[in-house]
Write an enzyme that holds these catalytic residues in place. Sequence first.
Site, PDB file in Angstrom:
ATOM      1  N   ALA A   1      47.392  37.484  41.648  1.00 26.13           N
ATOM      2  CA  ALA A   1      47.834  38.671  41.447  1.00 26.13           C
ATOM      3  C   ALA A   1      46.388  39.720  42.863  1.00 26.13           C
ATOM      4  O   ALA A   1      45.690  38.718  42.903  1.00 26.13           O
ATOM      5  CB  ALA A   1      47.255  39.380  40.718  1.00 26.13           C
ATOM      6  N   CYS A   2      47.349  40.005  43.794  1.00 27.02           N
ATOM      7  CA  CYS A   2      46.255  40.650  45.013  1.00 27.02           C
ATOM      8  C   CYS A   2      46.218  39.074  45.821  1.00 27.02           C
ATOM      9  O   CYS A   2      46.611  38.075  46.089  1.00 27.02           O
ATOM     10  CB  CYS A   2      45.792  41.681  44.521  1.00 27.02           C
ATOM     11  SG  CYS A   2      44.831  42.492  46.054  1.00 27.02           S
ATOM     12  N   ALA A   3      44.499  39.053  45.833  1.00 20.69           N
ATOM     13  CA  ALA A   3      43.450  38.487  46.907  1.00 20.69           C
ATOM     14  C   ALA A   3      43.540  36.866  46.055  1.00 20.69           C
ATOM     15  O   ALA A   3      43.048  35.892  46.377  1.00 20.69           O
ATOM     16  CB  ALA A   3      42.098  38.473  46.529  1.00 20.69           C
TER      17      ALA A   3
END
Length: 560
Positions: free
Chosen positions: A295-297
């Site tokens: 998720a995300c980074a």
Amino acid sequence: MRDKPAKGSLPTPAAFINAQSAVTGLRGRDLLSTLRSLATHGLRNPVYTARHALKLGGQLGRVLLGETLHPINPQDNRFADPAWSLNPFYRRSLQAYLSWQKEVKNWIDESNLSPDDRARAHFAFALINDAVAPSNTLLNPLAVKEIFNSGGHSLVRGIGHLLDDLLHNDGLPRQVTKQAFEVGKTVATTTGSVVFRNELLELIQYKPMSEKQYSKPLLIVPPQINKFYIFDLSPSNSFVQFALKNGLQTFVISWRNPDVRHREWGLSSYVEATEEAMNVCRAITGSRDVNLMGACAGGLTIAALQGHLQAKRQLRRVSSATYLVSLLDSQIESPATLFVDEQTLEAAKRRSYQKGVLEGRDMARVFAWMRPNDLIWNYFVNNYLLGKEPPAFDILYWNNDNTRLPAAFHGDLLDFFKHNPLSHPGGLEVCGTPIDLQKVTVDSFSVAGMNDHITPWDAVYRSTLLLGGERRFVLSSSGHVQSILNPPHNSKANYVENPKLSSDPRAWYYDAKRVDGSWWTQWLSWIQERSGTQHETLMTLGNQNYPPMEAAPGTYVRVR
């Protein structure tokens, strides 16, 4: 239910500030420089400025006479109270405010400033316009009513909240009552154990919740910017429990909250640690390969890991990869990026290396200014003008449970946004190996948020195109966090899908179909096809080499 999205409703979520701004920071001197440039432009063009001033004066005169020149946006909750449209004083004050907004916008639009300077000006004035809204004063009809109803106690409580936030919350209004939640007791409560720990992470294995389970495990890699329990907030919206109940052996990484001692942890450090955690999952489950979710980074981390494994010819360890609101293509178009230059990037790097870390509260402050009406002025009114406590909301509690970023990783993220290295083969080197995502032929499932202001959906879409293998892209109706927390019982959930991925996100969207329901169920069918055979559930956690160390959620998640 499936139908076509509205033709004229292409979502444009990239507001003013986004993930790049949060990583880079936004300097007050840049905003002041923009305002100085505007003032200079106004003085150098007095006739042009006077013409707009006269237009504004004319509108204000009509407002004073009682005319309603501008409709109130029904979706703007700041002015939902009937007094704003029925009371003569409030109606006039709101109409004067809307007149000012419109004329300033026209003044900027019709100026001879360059397109970039106009975009910067709109950004600066949007922040100012939100701040000076008449709803942000004690004359707000809600505040006036509360003062009378409470006998003035709301005003006393509001002053107390303001002083407390000035002293203990960097001057911003609190978004949540922190005492309402406790990690391990009211959030992050799913039963499991820490089965592995190294300097960077703890690996949590969760107790099965199904009679049969699939042979290939799921390893969830959360963003380093926040704590892992966004995937396990409460039983009603726990992605971890959803996976467990549907037969997936589920592991989650809990990142350590770094301090100055860990300033040299960079992207390569996190990739190496993730690879080690993945091998522990393989050893415990006896599976040759693992399903990854980032998720995300965390999505950037698993992409870099797969590129590293591909370079080592060990990509067979990965069965599939799921990317949630993850940027691999870092090109984002928004006014805030116009403030980012070489000097800004170097200053941001220098600050974090001097401190050893990028403080989580600094990122949180920029994230709050992404949506100031929702994340600042809304709580300004609630906490100070109404004298109320902020709400007890699990997502906001998690959002305010800040973590730090080590200086080296912060520098890697700055370079990522500066150079967009994954957009071309060998542009990024991780653990000594060049990364070419087109050679990463693992099947992928990507999710973006239609209203995501942090990682805009079109950038997430372009990120999907960088990957090799069979790709699937889903556009959820939610924002950055709600795209992840989208359980099947959410009656408002829907998403847009189109199996044919074109090079243009707009073309993909116009040919897509709208589907009612949560993407979780679609992902479940997809991941189960890539999770091997089913067998009787083994209730024991860990194994002889990796015995359970302590109960979930572990130690690292509690580090402040």
